[in-house]
Scaffold this active site. Structure first.
Site, PDB file in Angstrom:
ATOM      1  N   TYR A  89       8.306 -48.552   9.284  1.00 15.01           N
ATOM      2  CA  TYR A  89       8.691 -47.709  10.421  1.00 15.01           C
ATOM      3  C   TYR A  89       9.753 -48.393  11.273  1.00 15.01           C
ATOM      4  O   TYR A  89      10.774 -47.796  11.625  1.00 15.01           O
ATOM      5  CB  TYR A  89       7.459 -47.397  11.257  1.00 15.01           C
ATOM      6  CG  TYR A  89       7.723 -46.513  12.444  1.00 15.01           C
ATOM      7  CD1 TYR A  89       8.029 -45.164  12.271  1.00 15.01           C
ATOM      8  CD2 TYR A  89       7.648 -47.000  13.740  1.00 15.01           C
ATOM      9  CE1 TYR A  89       8.266 -44.336  13.359  1.00 15.01           C
ATOM     10  CE2 TYR A  89       7.881 -46.190  14.834  1.00 15.01           C
ATOM     11  CZ  TYR A  89       8.185 -44.860  14.642  1.00 15.01           C
ATOM     12  OH  TYR A  89       8.422 -44.053  15.725  1.00 15.01           O
ATOM     13  N   ARG A 111       8.373 -22.148   7.319  1.00 14.79           N
ATOM     14  CA  ARG A 111       8.635 -20.988   8.177  1.00 14.79           C
ATOM     15  C   ARG A 111       7.398 -20.581   8.974  1.00 14.79           C
ATOM     16  O   ARG A 111       7.486 -20.347  10.191  1.00 14.79           O
ATOM     17  CB  ARG A 111       9.111 -19.797   7.336  1.00 14.79           C
ATOM     18  CG  ARG A 111       9.274 -18.510   8.157  1.00 14.79           C
ATOM     19  CD  ARG A 111       9.741 -17.354   7.304  1.00 14.79           C
ATOM     20  NE  ARG A 111      11.108 -17.535   6.838  1.00 14.79           N
ATOM     21  CZ  ARG A 111      12.174 -17.205   7.556  1.00 14.79           C
ATOM     22  NH1 ARG A 111      12.032 -16.691   8.769  1.00 14.79           N
ATOM     23  NH2 ARG A 111      13.378 -17.386   7.066  1.00 14.79           N
ATOM     24  N   GLY A 135      12.812 -31.089  13.313  1.00 13.14           N
ATOM     25  CA  GLY A 135      11.416 -31.408  13.625  1.00 13.14           C
ATOM     26  C   GLY A 135      10.894 -30.574  14.771  1.00 13.14           C
ATOM     27  O   GLY A 135      10.113 -31.064  15.604  1.00 13.14           O
ATOM     28  N   ASN A 137      15.643 -35.189  15.524  1.00 14.22           N
ATOM     29  CA  ASN A 137      14.360 -35.685  16.006  1.00 14.22           C
ATOM     30  C   ASN A 137      13.336 -35.902  14.897  1.00 14.22           C
ATOM     31  O   ASN A 137      12.432 -36.727  15.027  1.00 14.22           O
ATOM     32  CB  ASN A 137      13.814 -34.677  17.035  1.00 14.22           C
ATOM     33  CG  ASN A 137      12.318 -34.771  17.219  1.00 14.22           C
ATOM     34  OD1 ASN A 137      11.821 -35.653  17.906  1.00 14.22           O
ATOM     35  ND2 ASN A 137      11.589 -33.849  16.583  1.00 14.22           N
ATOM     36  N   LYS A 170      13.737 -47.260  12.009  1.00 14.73           N
ATOM     37  CA  LYS A 170      14.229 -46.982  13.358  1.00 14.73           C
ATOM     38  C   LYS A 170      15.331 -47.963  13.763  1.00 14.73           C
ATOM     39  O   LYS A 170      16.274 -47.587  14.468  1.00 14.73           O
ATOM     40  CB  LYS A 170      13.068 -47.021  14.357  1.00 14.73           C
ATOM     41  CG  LYS A 170      12.044 -45.909  14.158  1.00 14.73           C
ATOM     42  CD  LYS A 170      12.663 -44.529  14.278  1.00 14.73           C
ATOM     43  CE  LYS A 170      11.618 -43.425  14.225  1.00 14.73           C
ATOM     44  NZ  LYS A 170      12.210 -42.077  14.385  1.00 14.73           N
TER      45      LYS A 170
END
Length: 242
Positions: A140, A35, A8, A76, A144
């Protein structure tokens, strides 16, 4: 020269970490899918690009298994979507978030763990949302919370191999992802502050890195409330998450 791999790395916390570690003299492997996005974001930064889609297990394995030994791995990359109507639960959204944040992390772990040097460290990016349940955060928060358990379990099993594990649990950080939020974000900090807190915690070998301090402490205190009291308070507050 020490080597750090960061997923990330095209925006937000990952990008700032890549810039700061490069400035500190580390060899940075900056990971992402696009890229052109990575090249534009990291213009002027001494970094090696590592291109793959973390949700594609075969592609992640092929690219990451070719890497040399690493001193530090920071997983990340992740996403955030909210469930706005729990009564009409969006299973597709839930699967999407779990696949990105949890399964995508696993896809990176499989080829990378054996490439972390003895004495090295693995860091997983969780969130302070896991301190207590918040509205709209079913997908979410679940993703987590899964990372929390994963990090703590890995810490036990990787200790004999002299690989440390850190769980990063930020509050609100000013990034392109959080700028999409439509609710107040108390204690929000700049991305440079987040990077400093993370790098300092990793350098000290901390098992958990939570910031900003007062925001995280407030969540910890609230998490100690009886469940019924917290539910009553939560219903009266604006819908939000971190």
């Amino acid at each position: 020269m020490k080597r750090v791999l960061i997923t990330g790395a095209g925006s937000g916390i990952g990008l700032q970490l890549a810039r700061d570690y490069a400035a500190d003299g580390w060899r940075v492997l900056a990971c992402g899918r696009d890229r052109s996005r990575l090249e534009q974001a990291l213009e002027g930064v001494e970094a090696e690009l590592c291109l793959f889609d973390m949700e594609n297990r075969e592609q992640a394995a092929r690219v990451l298994s070719a890497q040399d030994e690493l001193d530090l791995v920071i997983l990340n990359a992740g996403g955030c979507e909210y469930i706005d109507d729990a009564l009409h639960f969006d299973a597709s959204l839930f699967e999407r978030v779990i696949r990105t944040n949890l399964i995508g992390t696993a896809n990176c772990l499989a080829p990378l763990l054996a490439r972390i040097k003895p004495g090295g460290r693995l860091a997983l990016m969780s969130s302070s949302v896991t301190w207590l349940p918040l509205t709209r955060a079913e997908a979410y928060g679940a993703s987590k919370a899964g990372l929390d358990y994963l990090a703590r379990s890995l810490a036990l099993d990787l200790a004999p191999h002299r690989i440390g594990v850190s769980l990063i649990r930020p509050g609100f950080v000013d990034t392109p992802l959080t700028r999409k939020n439509d609710f107040p974000m108390p204690g929000r900090i700049e991305v440079g502050q987040a990077s400093r807190a993370i790098r300092r915690g990793l350098a000290r070998g901390r098992a958990e890195i939570g910031f900003p301090f007062f925001f995280v402490q407030a969540l910890r205190l609230l998490s100690w409330l009886p469940r019924g009291l917290w539910l009553r308070l939560a219903r009266r507050t604006p819908r939000s998450t971190t």
